[in-house]
Scaffold this active site. Structure first.
Site, PDB file in Angstrom:
ATOM      1  N   MET A  18       0.613  -1.266   0.037  1.00 11.39           N
ATOM      2  CA  MET A  18       0.113   0.052  -0.033  1.00 11.39           C
ATOM      3  C   MET A  18       0.840   1.097  -0.073  1.00 11.39           C
ATOM      4  O   MET A  18       2.107   1.544   0.603  1.00 11.39           O
ATOM      5  CB  MET A  18      -0.783  -0.003   1.202  1.00 11.39           C
ATOM      6  CG  MET A  18      -2.181  -1.040   0.916  1.00 11.39           C
ATOM      7  SD  MET A  18      -3.155  -0.644  -0.289  1.00 11.39           S
ATOM      8  CE  MET A  18      -3.814   0.903   0.246  1.00 11.39           C
ATOM      9  N   CYS A  99      -3.756  -9.000   5.100  1.00  6.76           N
ATOM     10  CA  CYS A  99      -3.448  -7.706   5.800  1.00  6.76           C
ATOM     11  C   CYS A  99      -4.322  -7.708   7.086  1.00  6.76           C
ATOM     12  O   CYS A  99      -5.335  -7.823   7.348  1.00  6.76           O
ATOM     13  CB  CYS A  99      -3.876  -6.367   4.719  1.00  6.76           C
ATOM     14  SG  CYS A  99      -3.756  -4.832   5.595  1.00  6.76           S
ATOM     15  N   HIS A 170       2.330 -15.467   3.263  1.00  5.70           N
ATOM     16  CA  HIS A 170       3.178 -14.842   4.339  1.00  5.70           C
ATOM     17  C   HIS A 170       3.345 -15.725   5.274  1.00  5.70           C
ATOM     18  O   HIS A 170       2.667 -16.114   6.112  1.00  5.70           O
ATOM     19  CB  HIS A 170       2.762 -13.361   4.642  1.00  5.70           C
ATOM     20  CG  HIS A 170       3.427 -12.606   5.463  1.00  5.70           C
ATOM     21  ND1 HIS A 170       3.454 -11.187   5.509  1.00  5.70           N
ATOM     22  CD2 HIS A 170       4.604 -12.887   6.233  1.00  5.70           C
ATOM     23  CE1 HIS A 170       4.252 -10.884   6.518  1.00  5.70           C
ATOM     24  NE2 HIS A 170       5.150 -11.653   6.543  1.00  5.70           N
TER      25      HIS A 170
END
EC number: 1.3.1.91
Length: 332
Positions: A18, A99, A170
């Site tokens: 972002m 996120c 992740h």
């Protein structure tokens, strides 16, 4: 399930970040890494449907292959946004399930969706039905107290059954309360063993490893266990490292290109953007780390940081920064 790209097409990828991986950043990264797969910043499905699509979705053809990352949790909205993204020419549509920010949680998307695998599967199924390009998922190992590999595996299996053949993992879990997004990238321990095991146990899935891969050696070694790697902040803060990774993976033994040569290959793009009225600072902010750790690197950053915001700044400032870098390097 829509066929995935060839394996080499996802060997090296650059993470969606972002406020960083905008279209200017992606063009720069493409010049550094001709073989990497690039990802947009996360865009919420509602913004794609109702927002300024040229601003949100526009990209330069040089960016291919490039994936659009979507946020959201409504299957119908995500399906419509996926169709729009494919119509705009994206090569892949990626759903963000990783996120951990408070704003994202408040909208019921991002990492909190790892608690709802059936909903994620519904979203993926709707997206895959609406999109002629592959639909993929970027996720964590889990959230909060989730410490069971079998729970993580069940999440992957549920989503894969809905049509997802590629997972970017992740290799940390996320804490939804008490940690900032930055802390969530650093404090939860990396568990590469979970991702390696996932690939062993689900060999038909394309598994990409994300998290903590800061060196060329780390990235190349990871390919012994998974299908590809996703590089995030290391690629942004030290972009020349991305070039070295691309060389190591796709042209081992070939000499890397010079930093100044790489930067000068960006000149046509910068001049075309200036001709459209785009201020230099919007492009140059992504270049600041190119000489990280090199003699003259500080001078390079200083010249660009101070000069790019000035009205009328153009390519000549980049050449000035390169000249200052060379002089500082010789004096070192």
């Amino acid at each position: 399930m829509i066929p995935l790209p060839a394996p080499e097409a996802t060997r090296l990828t650059v993470a969606p970040m972002m406020d960083w991986t905008d279209r200017h950043c992606r063009v720069f990264h493409r010049l550094l890494a001709p073989n990497a797969r690039l990802y947009t910043e996360m865009v919420h499905a509602q913004a794609v449907i109702h927002g300024d699509r040229d601003r949100l979705l526009g990209f330069d053809p040089i960016e291919h292959p490039v994936a659009l990352q979507l946020g959201g949790s409504d299957p119908a909205h995500l399906a419509e946004a996926s169709r729009i993204g494919a119509d705009w020419g994206y090569d892949e549509i990626n759903l963000n399930v990783g996120c951990p920010s408070d704003r994202v949680q408040a909208g019921r998307f991002g990492a909190c969706l790892m608690r709802e695998p059936r909903l994620v599967a519904e979203c993926v199924a709707a997206m895959a039905a609406a999109s002629p390009v592959p639909v993929t998922v970027k996720c964590r190992l889990g959230v909060d107290e989730m410490e069971d590999y079998e729970v993580f595996l069940a999440f992957v299996d549920t989503v894969a059954a809905a049509g997802c053949g590629l997972f970017v993992v992740h290799a940390r879990k996320a804490w939804l309360q008490g940690l900032s997004p930055k802390e969530n990238r650093e404090i939860p321990p990396l568990r590469y063993d979970w991702v390696h095991r996932l690939k062993r146990e689900r060999p038909k899935l394309r598994i990409l490893l994300n998290g903590g891969l800061a060196t060329v050696e780390d990235a190349v070694a990871a390919l012994d266990h998974v299908d590809g790697v996703m590089i995030g902040r290391a690629a942004y803060h030290e972009p020349y490292r991305l070039h070295l990774m691309d060389q190591a993976m796709f042209a081992p033994g070939a000499p890397p290109r010079d930093r100044a040569e790489l930067l000068r290959s960006l000149r046509p793009y910068i001049e075309s953007q200036r001709a459209r009225g785009v201020a230099l600072k919007h492009v140059s902010r992504h270049l600041l780390g190119l000489f990280h750790g090199q003699p003259g690197g500080r001078a390079f950053r200083q010249v660009i940081s101070e000069g790019a915001p000035r009205p009328g700044a153009g390519w000549e400032l980049i050449e000035q920064a390169l000249a200052m870098t060379t002089r500082a390097g010789r004096a070192a």
